[in-house]
Structures are given as C-alpha cells and as structure tokens.
Design a protein around this motif. Structure first.
Motif, PDB file in Angstrom:
ATOM      1  N   ALA A 188      49.330 -13.966 -20.656  1.00  0.00           N
ATOM      2  CA  ALA A 188      48.874 -14.288 -19.159  1.00  0.00           C
ATOM      3  C   ALA A 188      49.564 -15.731 -18.508  1.00  0.00           C
ATOM      4  O   ALA A 188      50.101 -15.702 -17.507  1.00  0.00           O
ATOM      5  N   PHE A 189      49.850 -16.542 -19.430  1.00  0.00           N
ATOM      6  CA  PHE A 189      50.595 -17.796 -19.236  1.00  0.00           C
ATOM      7  C   PHE A 189      51.894 -17.233 -18.667  1.00  0.00           C
ATOM      8  O   PHE A 189      52.285 -17.820 -17.581  1.00  0.00           O
ATOM      9  N   VAL A 190      52.745 -16.327 -19.411  1.00  0.00           N
ATOM     10  CA  VAL A 190      54.049 -16.209 -18.845  1.00  0.00           C
ATOM     11  C   VAL A 190      53.879 -15.288 -17.624  1.00  0.00           C
ATOM     12  O   VAL A 190      54.929 -15.409 -16.703  1.00  0.00           O
ATOM     13  N   ASN A 191      52.984 -14.564 -17.383  1.00  0.00           N
ATOM     14  CA  ASN A 191      52.704 -13.787 -16.134  1.00  0.00           C
ATOM     15  C   ASN A 191      52.711 -14.843 -15.179  1.00  0.00           C
ATOM     16  O   ASN A 191      53.179 -14.636 -13.896  1.00  0.00           O
ATOM     17  N   SER A 192      51.597 -15.947 -15.368  1.00  0.00           N
ATOM     18  CA  SER A 192      51.510 -16.890 -14.367  1.00  0.00           C
ATOM     19  C   SER A 192      52.701 -17.471 -13.795  1.00  0.00           C
ATOM     20  O   SER A 192      52.837 -17.952 -12.752  1.00  0.00           O
ATOM     21  N   ILE A 193      53.457 -17.901 -14.911  1.00  0.00           N
ATOM     22  CA  ILE A 193      54.850 -18.566 -14.729  1.00  0.00           C
ATOM     23  C   ILE A 193      55.582 -17.605 -13.673  1.00  0.00           C
ATOM     24  O   ILE A 193      56.215 -17.978 -12.660  1.00  0.00           O
ATOM     25  N   CYS A 194      55.663 -16.491 -13.950  1.00  0.00           N
ATOM     26  CA  CYS A 194      56.494 -15.438 -13.233  1.00  0.00           C
ATOM     27  C   CYS A 194      56.145 -15.765 -11.790  1.00  0.00           C
ATOM     28  O   CYS A 194      56.902 -15.602 -10.751  1.00  0.00           O
ATOM     29  N   ASN A 195      54.735 -15.496 -11.655  1.00  0.00           N
ATOM     30  CA  ASN A 195      54.173 -15.425 -10.268  1.00  0.00           C
ATOM     31  C   ASN A 195      54.559 -16.619  -9.589  1.00  0.00           C
ATOM     32  O   ASN A 195      54.813 -16.447  -8.179  1.00  0.00           O
ATOM     33  N   ASN A 196      54.671 -17.989 -10.249  1.00  0.00           N
ATOM     34  CA  ASN A 196      54.910 -19.113  -9.470  1.00  0.00           C
ATOM     35  C   ASN A 196      56.413 -19.035  -9.062  1.00  0.00           C
ATOM     36  O   ASN A 196      56.775 -19.502  -8.069  1.00  0.00           O
ATOM     37  N   VAL A 197      57.129 -18.599 -10.001  1.00  0.00           N
ATOM     38  CA  VAL A 197      58.738 -18.468  -9.633  1.00  0.00           C
ATOM     39  C   VAL A 197      59.057 -17.428  -8.553  1.00  0.00           C
ATOM     40  O   VAL A 197      59.431 -17.861  -7.641  1.00  0.00           O
ATOM     41  N   TYR A 207      59.960 -16.564  -2.538  1.00  0.00           N
ATOM     42  CA  TYR A 207      59.568 -16.190  -1.358  1.00  0.00           C
ATOM     43  C   TYR A 207      59.480 -17.154  -0.199  1.00  0.00           C
ATOM     44  O   TYR A 207      59.781 -17.262   0.909  1.00  0.00           O
ATOM     45  N   ARG A 208      59.003 -18.365  -0.630  1.00  0.00           N
ATOM     46  CA  ARG A 208      58.931 -19.538   0.218  1.00  0.00           C
ATOM     47  C   ARG A 208      60.212 -20.055   0.659  1.00  0.00           C
ATOM     48  O   ARG A 208      60.409 -20.361   1.781  1.00  0.00           O
ATOM     49  N   SER A 209      61.285 -20.117  -0.302  1.00  0.00           N
ATOM     50  CA  SER A 209      62.447 -20.418   0.085  1.00  0.00           C
ATOM     51  C   SER A 209      63.175 -19.596   0.818  1.00  0.00           C
ATOM     52  O   SER A 209      63.992 -20.102   1.700  1.00  0.00           O
ATOM     53  N   SER A 210      62.821 -18.331   0.768  1.00  0.00           N
ATOM     54  CA  SER A 210      63.403 -17.215   1.671  1.00  0.00           C
ATOM     55  C   SER A 210      62.967 -17.410   3.108  1.00  0.00           C
ATOM     56  O   SER A 210      63.748 -17.226   4.008  1.00  0.00           O
ATOM     57  N   ALA A 211      61.735 -17.694   3.200  1.00  0.00           N
ATOM     58  CA  ALA A 211      61.047 -17.660   4.275  1.00  0.00           C
ATOM     59  C   ALA A 211      61.567 -18.962   5.109  1.00  0.00           C
ATOM     60  O   ALA A 211      61.897 -18.785   6.293  1.00  0.00           O
ATOM     61  N   ARG A 212      61.858 -20.136   4.535  1.00  0.00           N
ATOM     62  CA  ARG A 212      62.437 -21.264   5.147  1.00  0.00           C
ATOM     63  C   ARG A 212      64.022 -20.940   5.796  1.00  0.00           C
ATOM     64  O   ARG A 212      64.127 -21.425   6.690  1.00  0.00           O
ATOM     65  N   ASN A 213      64.636 -20.111   4.942  1.00  0.00           N
ATOM     66  CA  ASN A 213      65.785 -19.919   5.163  1.00  0.00           C
ATOM     67  C   ASN A 213      66.038 -18.931   6.243  1.00  0.00           C
ATOM     68  O   ASN A 213      67.179 -18.520   6.626  1.00  0.00           O
TER      69      ASN A 213
END
Length: 197
Positions: free
Chosen positions: A76-85, A90-96
């Motif tokens: 679950a920890f690895v999954n949540s890290i992947c979600n954060n990445v 998505y945030r950086s793509s939206a800014r650009n």
C-alpha cells in the motif's frame, strides 16, 4: 499474479541493499505499476519515467530513519508513493498547458481510499462520499479498504464467490468515483465562481 506478504525482515533486507530482495521488489511491483500507469493513457516513455521515480522515492524513504513504520503494509505504501508521483505529474502538466473549458474533465484515477485518507479534510470528504452511497456499496468499500477484512470473509458474509465480489467492488468503486468527481467539479466551479465575483 500471486500476492506477496511483506514483513519487517523483507523491508530490512531491501533497506540494506540485498541484491535478491531488490530484484524481487522490482519484479513484483513492475507489472503492478505498469498496469496502473498505462491505465492513465500516458506515453510509454512517461510510464517508464514515473515508474522509475516511484522506485527512487520508495528506496529513499526506506533509507530514512523510521521511513517504513508498518512493513506489512509495504504494498500500500508503494501504491501511495506512485499516486503522489502521478499527482505531481498531473499538476506540473496542468501548469504548463493553457486551460480550456473542456479541461474541467478530471483525469480518471484508480480508486485509492488509503491515499485519500492522508489529510483530515480528505478523510471527511471520503466519509461524506461513502455516506452518499447505497448501504451495500458503502459497507463493502468500508470492509475492504478501511477495515481491511479478508475477501473470503466478505464473500461469506455476502454469500457470493470471489468472482462476483470483484464485480460488486468494481461497481461500488465506480459509484464512489462518480460522487468524488462530482464533488471535485463542484469545488472547482465554486472556486472559479468566487474568483469572478
């Protein structure tokens, strides 16, 4: 795919850089992360970049003091890290990219109740959404994601087999996701409405 049971000894071996454990770690999560990332219709280059970034962050956390407090929940920890990445991407793509009206569509996300329970606000939002679901769906999602009941126990309680349980969970997750996205769009509209006033 066989699910692996993680424990403290495994996490310690990985932290120490044991080659066979590292090999198992990458082989085990490789397929899971690829499936998760490809479901977002990302380019294969981007899938590889995000997968590598997930591995780098997991290993960095492992090497910090007190990095992994619940080794049995390592998956679950690895999954949540992947979600954060993914969220950062998505945030950086939206800014650009310039925003358009059609951009109000929220990217399709695999349901991750654990990841959403990180903040108190998210926790309250998840509870509100769960409360808006039909009783059976609400109880099913709570049992699996929040209480972490064994699937066989849930099957017994509902009188269904594992195959049909998968169907029920899929439907409940779809209903949850629809309510979640409706709430996100409502929040975005309220935010843009208050800016224009």
């Amino acid at each position: 795919m066989e699910f692996f049971t993680f424990d403290g000894a495994y996490v310690e071996r990985l932290r120490a850089g044991d080659p066979s454990t590292e090999q198992h770690f990458v082989a085990y999560f490789d397929q899971l992360l690829r499936i998760k990332l490809r479901s977002r219709t990302l380019s294969s280059d981007k899938v590889e970049d995000l997968r590598q970034e997930t591995y780098i962050r997991v290993i960095a956390c492992l090497r910090k003091d007190g990095g992994i407090r619940q080794p049995e929940r390592f998956g679950a920890f690895v999954n949540s890290i992947c979600n954060n990445v993914l969220l950062e991407y998505y945030r950086s793509s939206a800014r650009n990219q310039p925003m358009e009206d059609s951009h109000m569509d929220i990217p399709d996300k695999v349901l991750d109740l654990e990841g959403m329970l990180v903040t108190k606000q998210s926790c309250e939002q998840v509870r509100r959404i769960l409360d808006g679901l039909p009783r059976r769906d609400r109880e099913l999602l709570r049992a699996i994601f929040l209480e972490e009941k064994e699937k066989d126990v849930i099957c017994q309680e509902l009188g269904v087999d594992r195959e049909y349980l998968r169907v029920l969970v899929h439907r409940a997750k779809d209903k949850f996701k629809a309510l979640y996205e409706k709430g996100q769009i409502g929040m975005a509209r309220r935010a843009t409405g208050s800016v224009h006033q």
